[in-house]
Design a protein around this motif. Structure first.
Motif, PDB file in Angstrom:
ATOM      1  N   GLN A 130       0.837  -1.199   0.000  1.00 49.23           N
ATOM      2  CA  GLN A 130       0.000   0.000   0.000  1.00 49.23           C
ATOM      3  C   GLN A 130       0.876   1.255   0.000  1.00 49.23           C
ATOM      4  O   GLN A 130       0.593   2.215  -0.715  1.00 49.23           O
ATOM      5  N   ARG A 131       1.954   1.248   0.779  1.00 48.00           N
ATOM      6  CA  ARG A 131       2.873   2.391   0.795  1.00 48.00           C
ATOM      7  C   ARG A 131       3.517   2.592  -0.573  1.00 48.00           C
ATOM      8  O   ARG A 131       3.635   3.720  -1.060  1.00 48.00           O
ATOM      9  N   ALA A 179       0.993   4.118  -2.938  1.00 48.64           N
ATOM     10  CA  ALA A 179       0.758   5.535  -2.645  1.00 48.64           C
ATOM     11  C   ALA A 179       1.927   6.387  -3.136  1.00 48.64           C
ATOM     12  O   ALA A 179       1.726   7.439  -3.750  1.00 48.64           O
ATOM     13  N   GLU A 180       3.142   5.926  -2.875  1.00 46.38           N
ATOM     14  CA  GLU A 180       4.310   6.701  -3.289  1.00 46.38           C
ATOM     15  C   GLU A 180       4.445   6.734  -4.809  1.00 46.38           C
ATOM     16  O   GLU A 180       4.753   7.767  -5.392  1.00 46.38           O
ATOM     17  N   ARG A 206       1.963   6.383  -7.016  1.00 45.55           N
ATOM     18  CA  ARG A 206       0.885   7.218  -7.537  1.00 45.55           C
ATOM     19  C   ARG A 206       1.194   8.698  -7.332  1.00 45.55           C
ATOM     20  O   ARG A 206       0.960   9.515  -8.203  1.00 45.55           O
ATOM     21  N   TYR A 207       1.730   9.034  -6.171  1.00 44.62           N
ATOM     22  CA  TYR A 207       2.064  10.438  -5.921  1.00 44.62           C
ATOM     23  C   TYR A 207       3.125  10.906  -6.908  1.00 44.62           C
ATOM     24  O   TYR A 207       3.007  11.974  -7.499  1.00 44.62           O
ATOM     25  N   ASP A 261       1.545  11.219 -10.356  1.00 41.76           N
ATOM     26  CA  ASP A 261       0.506  12.240 -10.471  1.00 41.76           C
ATOM     27  C   ASP A 261       0.998  13.647 -10.148  1.00 41.76           C
ATOM     28  O   ASP A 261       0.359  14.614 -10.527  1.00 41.76           O
ATOM     29  N   TYR A 305      -0.529  16.196  -2.113  1.00 40.11           N
ATOM     30  CA  TYR A 305       0.084  15.093  -1.382  1.00 40.11           C
ATOM     31  C   TYR A 305      -0.784  14.640  -0.222  1.00 40.11           C
ATOM     32  O   TYR A 305      -0.723  13.488   0.179  1.00 40.11           O
ATOM     33  N   TYR A 352      -2.475  11.319  -0.450  1.00 40.31           N
ATOM     34  CA  TYR A 352      -1.619  10.150  -0.311  1.00 40.31           C
ATOM     35  C   TYR A 352      -1.195   9.936   1.129  1.00 40.31           C
ATOM     36  O   TYR A 352      -0.893   8.819   1.524  1.00 40.31           O
ATOM     37  N   MET A 396      -3.432   7.450   2.629  1.00 34.27           N
ATOM     38  CA  MET A 396      -3.098   6.077   2.260  1.00 34.27           C
ATOM     39  C   MET A 396      -1.919   5.568   3.091  1.00 34.27           C
ATOM     40  O   MET A 396      -1.900   4.416   3.518  1.00 34.27           O
TER      41      MET A 396
END
Length: 76
Positions: free
Chosen positions: A38-39, A42-43, A45-46, A49, A55, A58, A61
């Motif tokens: 999951q981390r 999130a990282e 995707r950030y 994006d 931020y 995220y 998340m």
């Protein structure tokens, strides 16, 4: 019957033949791996994006990953 979802899963694993310590270790290992995935998501995707998406979205998340990770409290 235990009401807590973790306790129910531990009880199921014990009925399947695992000892209670081994069932806890298996579940801890699984939730740690899930939190790491999951981390990473999130990282990634950030980074993919940014900058249009704030931020802060995220961070939620990452906080959720910390909440399920038994090793996050231990400082791992």
């Amino acid at each position: 019957m235990p009401q807590d979802s973790r306790a129910r899963l531990i009880a199921y694993l014990c009925q399947a033949g695992l000892s209670t310590p081994r069932a806890n270790a298996v579940l801890d290992q699984y939730t740690h791996a899930l939190a790491d995935r999951q981390r990473q998501f999130a990282e990634k995707r950030y980074n993919d994006d940014a900058p249009p998406i704030p931020y802060a979205g995220y961070l939620g998340m990452l906080d959720a990953a910390d909440s399920i990770d038994p090793m996050a409290e231990a400082g791992s």
